[in-house]
Design an enzyme around this catalytic site. Structure first.
Site, short mmCIF file in Angstrom:
data_model
loop_
_atom_site.label_atom_id
_atom_site.label_comp_id
_atom_site.label_asym_id
_atom_site.label_seq_id
_atom_site.Cartn_x
_atom_site.Cartn_y
_atom_site.Cartn_z
N CYS A 184 37.79 43.63 39.69
CA CYS A 184 36.62 43.19 40.46
C CYS A 184 37.10 42.58 41.79
O CYS A 184 37.88 41.62 41.80
CB CYS A 184 35.85 42.15 39.65
SG CYS A 184 34.40 41.51 40.51
N ARG A 209 31.11 51.20 41.46
CA ARG A 209 31.68 51.95 40.33
C ARG A 209 31.13 51.51 38.98
O ARG A 209 31.40 52.12 37.97
CB ARG A 209 33.22 51.77 40.33
CG ARG A 209 33.87 52.25 41.60
CD ARG A 209 35.29 51.72 41.70
NE ARG A 209 35.34 50.26 41.80
CZ ARG A 209 36.46 49.54 41.84
NH1 ARG A 209 37.62 50.15 41.77
NH2 ARG A 209 36.41 48.23 41.93
N ASP A 211 29.46 46.13 42.48
CA ASP A 211 30.46 47.18 42.67
C ASP A 211 29.87 48.57 42.36
O ASP A 211 29.28 48.77 41.29
CB ASP A 211 31.65 46.90 41.71
CG ASP A 211 32.86 47.75 42.03
OD1 ASP A 211 32.72 48.99 42.06
OD2 ASP A 211 33.95 47.18 42.24
N CYS A 238 28.04 43.32 38.22
CA CYS A 238 28.57 43.26 39.58
C CYS A 238 27.92 44.34 40.45
O CYS A 238 27.53 45.40 39.97
CB CYS A 238 30.09 43.45 39.55
SG CYS A 238 30.86 43.25 41.18
N HIS A 293 33.79 43.23 35.18
CA HIS A 293 34.62 44.44 35.14
C HIS A 293 36.01 44.13 35.68
O HIS A 293 36.17 43.33 36.61
CB HIS A 293 33.97 45.58 35.93
CG HIS A 293 33.94 45.37 37.41
ND1 HIS A 293 34.84 45.96 38.27
CD2 HIS A 293 33.14 44.60 38.18
CE1 HIS A 293 34.56 45.57 39.51
NE2 HIS A 293 33.54 44.74 39.48
ZN LIG Z 1 33.05 43.34 40.90
#
Ligand SMILES: [Zn+2]
Length: 213
Positions: free
Chosen positions: A101, A46, A44, A42, A98
């Site tokens: 998400c 993090r 993302d 992803c 994850h």
């Molecule tokens: Zn995500």
């Protein structure tokens, strides 16, 4: 929050550290890449690829997008998989979802999200495929987490549907496809133990593209 200028200062330090541990580090890096892993994760912020796997520059080929989707008509993802399988000959392809998400969460809400609609529909399709299991989970968070896992596995299946994966695996015995989930709350990587061989057999019933030319 990191300032813009700080980035370049960080980079100078990183170069110095790399050179201190191996003076030819960048010379070797410039010679080319030979990673064993393709990581699809992803976007993302993090969920970093190299950091959570403990790998260094040159050790993993990376593709990231919202909710780690592998769409049949996404020229970007398909090109990455093609290049990784044919040219880099990676041994493993990992799809890493994850928990928590935002993409998966958005897909669970009944809302028009404009340009994101066609993208998130990939996840809604996963929900539809598994709606009996998901609707039986009464706890919202548990259902959300389970959809993250199922989405990750479905994207692995989408990789297995490609001719490039089927042909390479039948010819060389690799790459294998793996489903992982990164748990943001603990930092742990969870191997979903995706049954690659069984899924490959199932998929080839209908999507068999691995025939010899
Ligand atoms: Zn995500």
């Amino acid at each position: 929050m990191t300032t813009y200028e700080q980035i370049f200062e960080n980079n100078r330090k990183w170069v110095a550290e790399k050179r201190a541990s191996d003076k030819d580090f960048f010379k070797k890096l410039a010679r080319g890449q030979n990673p064993d892993f393709l990581y699809i994760g992803c976007s993302d912020s993090r969920v970093t690829a190299e950091e959570l796997m403990g790998l260094r520059a040159g050790e993993v080929f990376v593709h990231r997008n919202i909710a780690n989707i592998v769409s049949n008509t996404d020229l970007n993802a398909m090109s990455v998989i093609n290049y990784a399988v044919i040219h880099l000959q990676v041994k493993h392809i990992v799809v890493c979802g994850h928990y928590y998400c935002g993409g998966v969460k958005a897909a669970m809400q009944n809302e028009d999200l404009g340009i994101l609609n066609p993208w998130l529909r990939n996840i809604r399709d996963v929900y539809r495929l598994h709606k009996d299991e998901l609707n039986n989970i009464k706890d919202n968070e548990a259902r959300y987490k389970r959809l993250v896992e199922l989405n990750t596995e479905e994207q692995c299946i989408n990789i297995i549907k490609t001719a490039v994966l089927q042909k390479a695996y039948l010819k060389r015995g690799y790459p294998k496809v793996h489903a992982w989930v990164f748990d943001i709350r603990t930092g742990r990587l969870i191997d979903l133990e995706f049954d690659f061989h069984k899924k490959l057999d199932d998929i080839r019933e209908i999507y068999d593209l691995g025939m010899e030319e």
